[in-house]
Design a protein around this motif. Sequence first.
Motif, PDB file in Angstrom:
ATOM      1  N   ALA A  17       3.084  20.753  15.955  1.00  0.00           N
ATOM      2  CA  ALA A  17       1.785  20.437  15.368  1.00  0.00           C
ATOM      3  C   ALA A  17       1.486  18.970  15.614  1.00  0.00           C
ATOM      4  O   ALA A  17       2.375  18.124  15.527  1.00  0.00           O
ATOM      5  N   PRO A  18       0.245  18.635  15.951  1.00  0.00           N
ATOM      6  CA  PRO A  18      -0.078  17.237  16.220  1.00  0.00           C
ATOM      7  C   PRO A  18       0.073  16.381  14.968  1.00  0.00           C
ATOM      8  O   PRO A  18       0.028  16.881  13.847  1.00  0.00           O
ATOM      9  N   ALA A  19       0.272  15.095  15.193  1.00  0.00           N
ATOM     10  CA  ALA A  19       0.368  14.176  14.059  1.00  0.00           C
ATOM     11  C   ALA A  19      -0.940  14.202  13.287  1.00  0.00           C
ATOM     12  O   ALA A  19      -2.017  14.368  13.864  1.00  0.00           O
ATOM     13  N   TRP A  20      -0.819  14.094  11.974  1.00  0.00           N
ATOM     14  CA  TRP A  20      -2.017  14.120  11.160  1.00  0.00           C
ATOM     15  C   TRP A  20      -2.947  12.984  11.567  1.00  0.00           C
ATOM     16  O   TRP A  20      -2.537  11.852  11.748  1.00  0.00           O
ATOM     17  N   LYS A  21      -4.197  13.326  11.739  1.00  0.00           N
ATOM     18  CA  LYS A  21      -5.184  12.353  12.202  1.00  0.00           C
ATOM     19  C   LYS A  21      -5.739  11.584  11.022  1.00  0.00           C
ATOM     20  O   LYS A  21      -6.319  12.152  10.101  1.00  0.00           O
ATOM     21  N   LEU A  22      -5.548  10.269  11.050  1.00  0.00           N
ATOM     22  CA  LEU A  22      -6.092   9.422  10.006  1.00  0.00           C
ATOM     23  C   LEU A  22      -7.501   8.989  10.379  1.00  0.00           C
ATOM     24  O   LEU A  22      -7.763   8.674  11.551  1.00  0.00           O
ATOM     25  N   PRO A  23      -8.421   8.973   9.438  1.00  0.00           N
ATOM     26  CA  PRO A  23      -9.752   8.438   9.738  1.00  0.00           C
ATOM     27  C   PRO A  23      -9.665   6.963  10.078  1.00  0.00           C
ATOM     28  O   PRO A  23      -8.703   6.275   9.703  1.00  0.00           O
ATOM     29  N   GLY A  24     -10.668   6.456  10.776  1.00  0.00           N
ATOM     30  CA  GLY A  24     -10.630   5.076  11.232  1.00  0.00           C
ATOM     31  C   GLY A  24     -10.516   4.051  10.129  1.00  0.00           C
ATOM     32  O   GLY A  24      -9.999   2.952  10.349  1.00  0.00           O
ATOM     33  N   TRP A  25     -10.981   4.404   8.924  1.00  0.00           N
ATOM     34  CA  TRP A  25     -10.946   3.441   7.825  1.00  0.00           C
ATOM     35  C   TRP A  25      -9.635   3.463   7.052  1.00  0.00           C
ATOM     36  O   TRP A  25      -9.398   2.594   6.207  1.00  0.00           O
ATOM     37  N   ALA A  26      -8.753   4.439   7.320  1.00  0.00           N
ATOM     38  CA  ALA A  26      -7.556   4.620   6.491  1.00  0.00           C
ATOM     39  C   ALA A  26      -6.591   3.433   6.604  1.00  0.00           C
ATOM     40  O   ALA A  26      -6.121   2.914   5.586  1.00  0.00           O
ATOM     41  N   GLU A  27      -6.286   3.012   7.842  1.00  0.00           N
ATOM     42  CA  GLU A  27      -5.332   1.917   8.009  1.00  0.00           C
ATOM     43  C   GLU A  27      -5.867   0.592   7.470  1.00  0.00           C
ATOM     44  O   GLU A  27      -5.126  -0.138   6.787  1.00  0.00           O
ATOM     45  N   PRO A  28      -7.128   0.217   7.751  1.00  0.00           N
ATOM     46  CA  PRO A  28      -7.644  -1.008   7.129  1.00  0.00           C
ATOM     47  C   PRO A  28      -7.602  -0.964   5.608  1.00  0.00           C
ATOM     48  O   PRO A  28      -7.278  -1.976   4.962  1.00  0.00           O
ATOM     49  N   ILE A  29      -7.916   0.198   5.034  1.00  0.00           N
ATOM     50  CA  ILE A  29      -7.853   0.322   3.574  1.00  0.00           C
ATOM     51  C   ILE A  29      -6.412   0.168   3.101  1.00  0.00           C
ATOM     52  O   ILE A  29      -6.134  -0.469   2.071  1.00  0.00           O
ATOM     53  N   ALA A  32      -5.536  -3.531   3.392  1.00  0.00           N
ATOM     54  CA  ALA A  32      -6.275  -4.276   2.363  1.00  0.00           C
ATOM     55  C   ALA A  32      -5.685  -4.027   0.980  1.00  0.00           C
ATOM     56  O   ALA A  32      -5.593  -4.949   0.156  1.00  0.00           O
ATOM     57  N   SER A  33      -5.259  -2.792   0.721  1.00  0.00           N
ATOM     58  CA  SER A  33      -4.665  -2.465  -0.576  1.00  0.00           C
ATOM     59  C   SER A  33      -3.356  -3.216  -0.781  1.00  0.00           C
ATOM     60  O   SER A  33      -3.075  -3.709  -1.884  1.00  0.00           O
ATOM     61  N   ILE A  34      -2.561  -3.318   0.290  1.00  0.00           N
ATOM     62  CA  ILE A  34      -1.304  -4.061   0.200  1.00  0.00           C
ATOM     63  C   ILE A  34      -1.583  -5.532  -0.099  1.00  0.00           C
ATOM     64  O   ILE A  34      -0.941  -6.147  -0.961  1.00  0.00           O
ATOM     65  N   LEU A  35      -2.570  -6.102   0.590  1.00  0.00           N
ATOM     66  CA  LEU A  35      -2.876  -7.519   0.405  1.00  0.00           C
ATOM     67  C   LEU A  35      -3.447  -7.799  -0.987  1.00  0.00           C
ATOM     68  O   LEU A  35      -3.064  -8.785  -1.636  1.00  0.00           O
ATOM     69  N   VAL A  36      -4.348  -6.942  -1.440  1.00  0.00           N
ATOM     70  CA  VAL A  36      -4.917  -7.129  -2.776  1.00  0.00           C
ATOM     71  C   VAL A  36      -3.822  -6.972  -3.833  1.00  0.00           C
ATOM     72  O   VAL A  36      -3.751  -7.742  -4.799  1.00  0.00           O
ATOM     73  N   GLY A  37      -2.959  -5.971  -3.647  1.00  0.00           N
ATOM     74  CA  GLY A  37      -1.848  -5.794  -4.575  1.00  0.00           C
ATOM     75  C   GLY A  37      -0.938  -6.999  -4.596  1.00  0.00           C
ATOM     76  O   GLY A  37      -0.470  -7.433  -5.655  1.00  0.00           O
ATOM     77  N   ALA A  38      -0.677  -7.584  -3.406  1.00  0.00           N
ATOM     78  CA  ALA A  38       0.169  -8.778  -3.339  1.00  0.00           C
ATOM     79  C   ALA A  38      -0.491  -9.959  -4.034  1.00  0.00           C
ATOM     80  O   ALA A  38       0.176 -10.761  -4.696  1.00  0.00           O
ATOM     81  N   GLY A 218       3.384  -5.342   4.329  1.00  0.00           N
ATOM     82  CA  GLY A 218       4.051  -4.988   3.078  1.00  0.00           C
ATOM     83  C   GLY A 218       5.321  -5.785   2.873  1.00  0.00           C
ATOM     84  O   GLY A 218       5.627  -6.199   1.740  1.00  0.00           O
ATOM     85  N   PHE A 219       6.071  -6.014   3.936  1.00  0.00           N
ATOM     86  CA  PHE A 219       7.297  -6.812   3.818  1.00  0.00           C
ATOM     87  C   PHE A 219       6.975  -8.247   3.414  1.00  0.00           C
ATOM     88  O   PHE A 219       7.631  -8.817   2.528  1.00  0.00           O
TER      89      PHE A 219
END
Length: 410
Positions: A17-29, A32-38, A218-219
Amino acid sequence: MAANMTIAYEEPEWNSAPAWKLPGWAEPIMVASILVGAMIINRRRGYRIFQRNTQYNLSNDDTDSTRSSDDLLARDYMIDSDADSTEYMSTMKNPPKKRRLCGIILYTPNTSRFADHFHSRIMQRFPFLMEMFYWIITYAFYRCTSVLSNALFSETGIWDVAQDHGLAVLEFEQFSWLSFLWPVHERDVQQWFMHGHQTFLTVLNRSYALIHIPGTVGFIAWYYYAAPSFNTFATVRRTMTLTNLFAFIIFIFYPCMPPRLLPQEYGFLDSVGHNNAQSVWMSGKYVNALAAMPSMHFGYSFCIACTLLYHSGIVRKTLEPGEQRKSKPWAIFYLLLAVAYPAWILITIIATANHYYLDACMAFFVAIAAFLCNQIFFVMMPLEDLLLWCLRLEKPIPTTGNAARRRNMA
């Protein structure tokens, strides 16, 4: 010898099965979530943005944390030995900084007069914003490597040059006196995954896309919080940044085609592209697709592994001031993660045909060189002082190590 490296190419049927396709906004979000959390986790507690003329009590902060970021370089005020100068300086509210740089003394503006400006108070409340600024600059430099490399090889054709370099790497690995270091060829590794282990390869395809930028961000966010002191964190950050810059120089002057982009007769498959698992950060006009040498995936993972090993305390007889010895389960956890993470990355970059073995070896030496030379960034501090002066911004005091000190005082 190039002909000896070719094989009869037969693309195996893709059954997984192909890798799950992430929408274009998923990785930036995600990033951004990691940075805001930090930002939130590493905020300065007790500091109020909307309270002017705040006199924040730094007595509980570690001495190195109260100093300006990267301030192992001497930073003194301009106080001369003669009495007249001393009397004059004592009357100045914001005397200039004195930077000692390569034996030369430079005087730069003191931005402490801007500490009460609103944007300075925001930075003081959320000092991790400074780290975000550093990494944005680094990412911008990466985006320039493709433009510069294309301009440099505009006459000869960068694609042909990069392909020749990629084949030269394969030839070196297979026919040089160091060929014993790589008894299993990259092509054979990918073919093993392609025949009967495609589900596992699908996982590697997705991890190749997701781990590099979100994982590294994240690291950085975690270690800013967990490092025993800011100087220790800054050493890691400078090392990783300099690893980037060294690699960028190589990208520009030695474009190298990854195995997945070589002609089909060499037996490699672009499994990430075939699986539609590309990272959104690795697409666009200014992405450098011909930057296989060295592998920044492995370079980052090696830096992270060394940091985790240091953080475990296993390799250190003495700890930093205020640092507590990790419990045995936590020490073993960090040790295992330090071994497993770069091993996983190495398998990933080879199985997905994004890098050669030699790319990882070169990344290892680049990271070592970056660690040994990381204090070279101190030459940029006078320039940073001037930039902050132009922005009317006081550099924030880092909060790294504050959480550990609060636990020790509890």
